[in-house]
Design an enzyme around this catalytic site. Structure first.
Site, PDB file in Angstrom:
ATOM      1  N   GLU A 148       0.838  -1.199   0.000  1.00  0.00           N
ATOM      2  CA  GLU A 148       0.000   0.000   0.000  1.00  0.00           C
ATOM      3  C   GLU A 148       0.875   1.252   0.000  1.00  0.00           C
ATOM      4  O   GLU A 148       1.893   1.319   0.697  1.00  0.00           O
ATOM      5  CB  GLU A 148      -0.877  -0.009   1.254  1.00  0.00           C
ATOM      6  N   LYS A 193      -9.222   2.835  -2.836  1.00  0.00           N
ATOM      7  CA  LYS A 193      -9.678   2.379  -1.521  1.00  0.00           C
ATOM      8  C   LYS A 193     -11.046   2.992  -1.217  1.00  0.00           C
ATOM      9  O   LYS A 193     -11.228   4.211  -1.277  1.00  0.00           O
ATOM     10  CB  LYS A 193      -8.655   2.798  -0.463  1.00  0.00           C
ATOM     11  N   CYS A 204      -5.442  -2.767   2.650  1.00  0.00           N
ATOM     12  CA  CYS A 204      -5.372  -2.645   4.112  1.00  0.00           C
ATOM     13  C   CYS A 204      -6.723  -2.986   4.751  1.00  0.00           C
ATOM     14  O   CYS A 204      -7.229  -4.074   4.549  1.00  0.00           O
ATOM     15  CB  CYS A 204      -4.870  -1.243   4.486  1.00  0.00           C
TER      16      CYS A 204
END
Length: 317
Positions: free
Chosen positions: A46, A133, A178
């Site tokens: 990430e 995300k 994540c």
């Protein structure tokens, strides 16, 4: 026919929010994975490009923002990349030169808003997809916007078997970044599109992350490739925030790695590692996905569509 491909996860970090240095690091690590391990697919962590501003507060409190926080955001905004951009072109060129399919976490700049994004780069076609995300976690919402349903790709890619030349291996590749991996409906959506290689770029280096990755592999009957950053204070600018400003040390750990590769039946194939910079590589037998679904297909024979239904809003907003 042996439906096996070779894949790697890279444990490394952004180089002091310096784009040029980080792109050089990306190229060196990708070439190493190809030349040493023969990898065909590589996953980077990430925010590998653009950086993860661990411990930064951006001088914010509820109801108040300070000028120095705006200046810090300006620096972070400058370190991000646009899609497409010369940086994306450089990544495409490395992918093409090595023949390696790349999944990488980047900080994407779109006007005044930043997004935590994963890009998918094919060695033949170049950039084929991106995923923003959906929901930044906690203080990340100060600096990153939210993705929408239009960037939830499951990318089809045909590889040559690494053990049986001229045999084509058809794969489906996804990415959840994540703590998105804690969103059950996102996982279910990817399962419903048939993901086989579930990439999880992250900066979560807690021991409990390993349990989550193993659970997802078992639940989705897919390979899970989680690449985490490993960073120390020296990997950040000298004036960057740290956990203890009174005990600055270049070797103090900021993000502690834990990259791992897990099979569809939950077996750890490589890692987890806590080394500062390491490439983990494993052979993925795609037939293991089907073997796993013999007794558990979360969106097939182990689902109850008469009781539960998934609805995804995928047009851009």
């Amino acid at each position: 026919m042996a439906s096996i491909i070779r894949a790697s996860v890279v444990q490394s970090c952004t180089s002091r929010f310096n784009l040029s240095e980080t792109l050089d690091k990306f190229e060196n690590l990708t070439r190493l994975a190809k030349e040493r391990d023969g990898t065909q697919l590589v996953v980077f962590p990430e925010a590998f490009i653009g950086g993860y501003p661990k411990w930064s507060t951006f001088s914010c409190a509820v109801g108040d923002r300070q000028p120095q926080g705006r200046d810090e955001f300006l620096k972070y905004h400058t370190a991000a990349i646009e899609i497409p951009s010369p940086a994306i072109h450089r990544i495409e060129e490395v992918s093409k030169a090595t023949g390696v399919f790349v999944v990488m976490g980047v900080i994407e700049r779109d006007g005044g808003t930043l997004y935590c994004t994963a890009i998918f780069v094919d060695p033949v076609e170049g950039l084929v997809a991106k995923h923003r995300k959906l929901l930044p976690t906690a203080s990340e919402r100060l600096i990153w916007g939210q993705g929408d349903g239009s960037t939830l790709p499951v990318v089809g890619k045909r590889f040559e078997s690494c053990v049986q030349k001229a045999h084509a291996v058809h794969t489906k590749i996804s990415a959840a970044i994540c703590w998105e991996n804690y969103v059950p409906l996102l996982r279910t959506y990817y399962y419903s599109l048939g993901t086989q290689i579930y990439c999880a770029p992250t900066v979560d280096s807690r021991d409990t992350w390993q349990s989550s990755m193993q659970h997802i592999a078992l639940e989705g009957r897919c390979f899970v490739l989680s690449a985490c950053q490993f960073a120390t204070e020296k990997d950040y600018p000298l004036d960057h925030a740290v956990a203890d400003p009174n005990n600055r040390n270049p070797d103090n750990i900021m993000i502690n790695g834990g990259s791992v590769i897990i099979s569809p039946l939950g077996k750890v194939l490589a890692g987890p590692t806590r080394q500062p910079e390491e490439i983990l590589t494993a052979d993925l037998d795609l037939d293991d996905v089907v073997r796993g679904k013999f007794d558990l297909d979360a969106v097939g024979h182990y689902a109850r569509p008469d009781v539960f239904q998934l609805k995804a809003n995928i047009p851009p907003h």
